[in-house]
Design a protein around this motif. Sequence first.
Motif, PDB file in Angstrom:
ATOM      1  N   LEU A 126      -6.424  -2.085 -13.269  1.00  0.00           N
ATOM      2  CA  LEU A 126      -5.420  -1.861 -12.222  1.00  0.00           C
ATOM      3  C   LEU A 126      -5.978  -1.157 -10.989  1.00  0.00           C
ATOM      4  N   THR A 127      -7.077  -0.425 -11.122  1.00  0.00           N
ATOM      5  CA  THR A 127      -7.685   0.170  -9.931  1.00  0.00           C
ATOM      6  C   THR A 127      -8.221  -0.929  -9.018  1.00  0.00           C
ATOM      7  N   ASN A 128      -8.810  -1.961  -9.602  1.00  0.00           N
ATOM      8  CA  ASN A 128      -9.256  -3.105  -8.803  1.00  0.00           C
ATOM      9  C   ASN A 128      -8.066  -3.864  -8.233  1.00  0.00           C
ATOM     10  N   VAL A 129      -7.016  -3.998  -9.039  1.00  0.00           N
ATOM     11  CA  VAL A 129      -5.801  -4.667  -8.570  1.00  0.00           C
ATOM     12  C   VAL A 129      -5.264  -3.946  -7.332  1.00  0.00           C
ATOM     13  N   LYS A 130      -5.247  -2.611  -7.406  1.00  0.00           N
ATOM     14  CA  LYS A 130      -4.711  -1.838  -6.271  1.00  0.00           C
ATOM     15  C   LYS A 130      -5.554  -2.055  -5.016  1.00  0.00           C
ATOM     16  N   LYS A 131      -6.885  -2.147  -5.192  1.00  0.00           N
ATOM     17  CA  LYS A 131      -7.754  -2.394  -4.028  1.00  0.00           C
ATOM     18  C   LYS A 131      -7.348  -3.692  -3.327  1.00  0.00           C
ATOM     19  N   VAL A 132      -7.116  -4.732  -4.130  1.00  0.00           N
ATOM     20  CA  VAL A 132      -6.734  -6.019  -3.552  1.00  0.00           C
ATOM     21  C   VAL A 132      -5.357  -5.914  -2.895  1.00  0.00           C
ATOM     22  N   LEU A 133      -4.420  -5.246  -3.573  1.00  0.00           N
ATOM     23  CA  LEU A 133      -3.072  -5.093  -3.002  1.00  0.00           C
ATOM     24  C   LEU A 133      -3.129  -4.344  -1.669  1.00  0.00           C
ATOM     25  N   ASP A 134      -3.961  -3.281  -1.621  1.00  0.00           N
ATOM     26  CA  ASP A 134      -4.094  -2.522  -0.367  1.00  0.00           C
ATOM     27  C   ASP A 134      -4.630  -3.421   0.742  1.00  0.00           C
ATOM     28  N   GLY A 135      -5.617  -4.274   0.384  1.00  0.00           N
ATOM     29  CA  GLY A 135      -6.189  -5.196   1.372  1.00  0.00           C
ATOM     30  C   GLY A 135      -5.173  -6.224   1.864  1.00  0.00           C
ATOM     31  N   LEU A 136      -4.327  -6.691   0.955  1.00  0.00           N
ATOM     32  CA  LEU A 136      -3.275  -7.636   1.361  1.00  0.00           C
ATOM     33  C   LEU A 136      -2.277  -6.944   2.282  1.00  0.00           C
ATOM     34  N   ALA A 137      -1.956  -5.683   1.926  1.00  0.00           N
ATOM     35  CA  ALA A 137      -0.940  -4.954   2.695  1.00  0.00           C
ATOM     36  C   ALA A 137      -1.429  -4.642   4.110  1.00  0.00           C
ATOM     37  N   ASP A 138      -2.723  -4.272   4.248  1.00  0.00           N
ATOM     38  CA  ASP A 138      -3.191  -3.918   5.599  1.00  0.00           C
ATOM     39  C   ASP A 138      -3.766  -5.126   6.354  1.00  0.00           C
ATOM     40  N   GLY A 139      -3.672  -6.301   5.737  1.00  0.00           N
ATOM     41  CA  GLY A 139      -4.057  -7.515   6.444  1.00  0.00           C
ATOM     42  C   GLY A 139      -5.548  -7.812   6.422  1.00  0.00           C
ATOM     43  N   SER A 140      -6.345  -7.003   5.685  1.00  0.00           N
ATOM     44  CA  SER A 140      -7.789  -7.254   5.666  1.00  0.00           C
ATOM     45  C   SER A 140      -8.177  -8.336   4.657  1.00  0.00           C
ATOM     46  N   LEU A 141      -7.291  -8.646   3.727  1.00  0.00           N
ATOM     47  CA  LEU A 141      -7.577  -9.690   2.737  1.00  0.00           C
ATOM     48  C   LEU A 141      -6.528 -10.796   2.819  1.00  0.00           C
ATOM     49  N   HIS A 142      -6.979 -12.023   2.671  1.00  0.00           N
ATOM     50  CA  HIS A 142      -6.055 -13.167   2.681  1.00  0.00           C
ATOM     51  C   HIS A 142      -6.428 -14.116   1.550  1.00  0.00           C
ATOM     52  N   TYR A 143      -5.496 -14.377   0.691  1.00  0.00           N
ATOM     53  CA  TYR A 143      -5.742 -15.335  -0.392  1.00  0.00           C
ATOM     54  C   TYR A 143      -4.539 -16.262  -0.525  1.00  0.00           C
ATOM     55  N   ASP A 144      -4.775 -17.393  -1.208  1.00  0.00           N
ATOM     56  CA  ASP A 144      -3.671 -18.299  -1.519  1.00  0.00           C
ATOM     57  C   ASP A 144      -3.178 -18.094  -2.945  1.00  0.00           C
ATOM     58  N   PHE A 145      -4.122 -17.701  -3.812  1.00  0.00           N
ATOM     59  CA  PHE A 145      -3.791 -17.634  -5.231  1.00  0.00           C
ATOM     60  C   PHE A 145      -4.573 -16.460  -5.833  1.00  0.00           C
ATOM     61  N   ILE A 146      -3.875 -15.598  -6.552  1.00  0.00           N
ATOM     62  CA  ILE A 146      -4.524 -14.416  -7.128  1.00  0.00           C
ATOM     63  C   ILE A 146      -4.180 -14.316  -8.613  1.00  0.00           C
ATOM     64  N   GLU A 147      -5.197 -14.022  -9.401  1.00  0.00           N
ATOM     65  CA  GLU A 147      -4.964 -13.704 -10.819  1.00  0.00           C
ATOM     66  C   GLU A 147      -5.179 -12.209 -11.004  1.00  0.00           C
ATOM     67  N   PHE A 148      -4.172 -11.516 -11.492  1.00  0.00           N
ATOM     68  CA  PHE A 148      -4.301 -10.090 -11.800  1.00  0.00           C
ATOM     69  C   PHE A 148      -4.154  -9.884 -13.303  1.00  0.00           C
ATOM     70  N   MET A 149      -5.076  -9.136 -13.878  1.00  0.00           N
ATOM     71  CA  MET A 149      -4.973  -8.733 -15.281  1.00  0.00           C
ATOM     72  C   MET A 149      -5.050  -7.206 -15.328  1.00  0.00           C
ATOM     73  N   ALA A 150      -4.147  -6.592 -16.068  1.00  0.00           N
ATOM     74  CA  ALA A 150      -4.115  -5.131 -16.090  1.00  0.00           C
ATOM     75  C   ALA A 150      -5.377  -4.542 -16.708  1.00  0.00           C
ATOM     76  N   CYS A 151      -5.921  -5.192 -17.729  1.00  0.00           N
ATOM     77  CA  CYS A 151      -7.058  -4.587 -18.435  1.00  0.00           C
ATOM     78  C   CYS A 151      -8.385  -5.043 -17.835  1.00  0.00           C
ATOM     79  N   PRO A 152      -9.366  -4.148 -17.741  1.00  0.00           N
ATOM     80  CA  PRO A 152     -10.655  -4.503 -17.144  1.00  0.00           C
ATOM     81  C   PRO A 152     -11.346  -5.609 -17.947  1.00  0.00           C
ATOM     82  N   GLY A 153     -11.617  -6.737 -17.308  1.00  0.00           N
ATOM     83  CA  GLY A 153     -12.243  -7.865 -17.997  1.00  0.00           C
ATOM     84  C   GLY A 153     -11.231  -8.847 -18.553  1.00  0.00           C
TER      85      GLY A 153
END
Lengths: 586, 164
Positions: free
Chosen positions: A478-505
């Motif tokens: 989820l720490t990695n998930v949050k990084k991606v979410l922060d990037g989406l929120a501030d407009g620095s990341l753009h994706y069409d499709f995202i897979e998020f898994m809570a557990c590392p790996g």
Amino acid sequence: MEPKTVNLTIDNIPVAVPEGTTVLEAARSAGIKIPTLCFLKDVNEIGACRICVVEVKGARSLMASCVYPVAEGMEVFTNTPKVRHSRQLTLELILSNHRMDCLTCSRNAHCELRQLASDLGIDAVRYANDQLPPQMETTALHLIRDNSKCILCRRCTAMCRKIQQAGVIGPNDRGFATHIGCAFDRDLAEVDCVSCGQCIVACPTGALAEQDHTDMVMEALHDPTKHVVVGPAPSVRATLGECFGMPVGTNVEGKMVTALKRLGFDKVFDVDTAADFTIMEEGTEFIHRLQGDGPLPLITSCSPGWIRYCEQHAPQFLPNLSSCKSPQQMFGALVKSYYAEQAGVDPKDIYVVSIMPCTAKKYEVQREEQRMANGCMPVDVSLTTRELARMITQAGMMFDHLPDGEFDPMLGVSTGAATIFGASGGVMEAALRTVAEVLTGQELKSLDFTDVRGMEGVKEASYDIAGRTVKVCAASGLTNVKKVLDGLADGSLHYDFIEFMACPGGCVNGGGQPLHSSDTRSFTDLAGLRAKALYTQDAGQTYRKSHDNPVVKKVYAEYLGEPGSHKAHELLHCTYKEQKRYRTDD
Amino acid sequence: MPNVKTSVPYRGTPEQEARLREIIALHKGQPGSTMPVLQAAQDIFGYLPEEVQIMIAEGLDIPLSEVYGVVSFYTQFSLNPKGRYQISVCLGTACYVKGAGTILEAVQKKLGIGPGGITPDGKFSLDACRCIGACGLAPVMMINEDVYGRLTPDQIPGILDSYQ
């Protein structure tokens, strides 16, 4: 630039290691295993428990080798009387405040503390140990905590804060009163715990364990009025063998099926089959969204830990979530509708058990929005890999002697696409295989989307599909998930499709998977080896694309209609709502 | 379980909350910001109830459990406000061997609160403290600036009743 090499001796053995290596790791390269307790590589490196102390020539005191970096010319001694005495004394003091009911403890033979007492030759504890009373916390649906067995190593809290971003537990109070708990000592069920169970696999003792539901399953199996159906998740076949001493990464699908049949389940189906339905539904949803119907990026909804995190921490992304139920829930929904109809059994008499790598699945099965139109909950009980192993052991089965069995075919045929759901990036790859062929109308030359494989926390790739660039991302932990979410929120990341898994790996490293000591967890790529078993199975499978699955074709043709149909929506989809993160009493 | 740590409900004013937000904005993103923000918050509100700790956790973007962990670690932070009359029972070595434990017990029994607690009417708050330098008078208790020495448990109800 290559890091500088540092030369030192450990127990008079010359060792050359890169600069920045810890004494603990340098010793391993010389074949010396220094005992540890609070150490968990990349998770908890705080040098707190003092079990790993060593003598360093010229140093004022003993040093904690897990955090002590090597230096040129250093002379380290790991096995002197002073070191041994210090480690024993430390452990005795820890044991003096530990409830020792080892024989009946949930960890029993898997306890690192018990193993350490044996390894260090502790044959008596000289200090008073007034059999501490249990301090049970049982409010959460997925885990129980007993702080009388907690040694305050903080592996759980580091996992929760640093790796999983949830941070719902921490050390409270001070001195002898110090204990691990939630803010204001609220119950775990009251706080924003995502139920991932990573604290359990991080714990060295019996202080944390899953809520054991094997008794409920045993009871159902012996109830003649119940028709008991089981299905294991994709990753379980890659990990169950570890509970019986098999090497990490052994695929035991056939033995697992035989074990389930011998336990007495009326039907042994495969959640992999349901995962193929997930791809059909989610792939269709993605194509619709690419065509302008609904927001992008589309974010996967298979991981109930991620769902809970989204509801509480990132509700602005709820519209991006796929409306697909998770494979576990699709499995139950199909069993209590399609299968019930085919078999002529009343859905209310069917008892569905899922075998999951996951503790959050125990929470998911009880979520009200999962309820079916016929009033049934899709899944009645969700067991972890560990609980299934316990049932097999209690049944007296010699697991490694079991012949290979085959799933019951009605909901037991699956594809390589479904198999790889268990590894981070697998859902993405499975979806791309189907989406690409549906959009282009042509067969893919290569089915391997290797950019989204592997154990990195965040993976991204771009693919040209039917004349359009599709940007995808797979993140786990989820720490990695949050990084991606922060990037989406501030407009620095753009994706069409995202897979998020809570557990590392991903699920291969889920909170319900087999336990290993910190030594194994720190120095073996558990998730990578388990994932490899799944990718190997995928490569050799008859069907490797969800839309090729004959069961999928049959059920859509005879029962559901098209993917995304009204009936499919009624059975296989749901929506999630924002949930309060903090609870106050007013 | 409900929050049993704070017995006085939160009654922060919009002005107090605005001051806290300013302090948080000043420290946000800086390493080691938790302590100064908590100290300022305690100055503003007089104590650190759950509502205030949630504002700090959200403001600094750190887990609430971390905020609470710090608050419950340091004795300088309080989960309850101080009463009009602040009682401190000395549990230093000299007072302790002279029976300060029974004094503390008598106060607890009379007021129905434990150390760190406050009576619901806000009149008395109770703390156990370390040596106040009056060992010759052990066991010693202070109520605001008044010092009571050579205490016995049976004196406690009368002393407390004298405060109105």
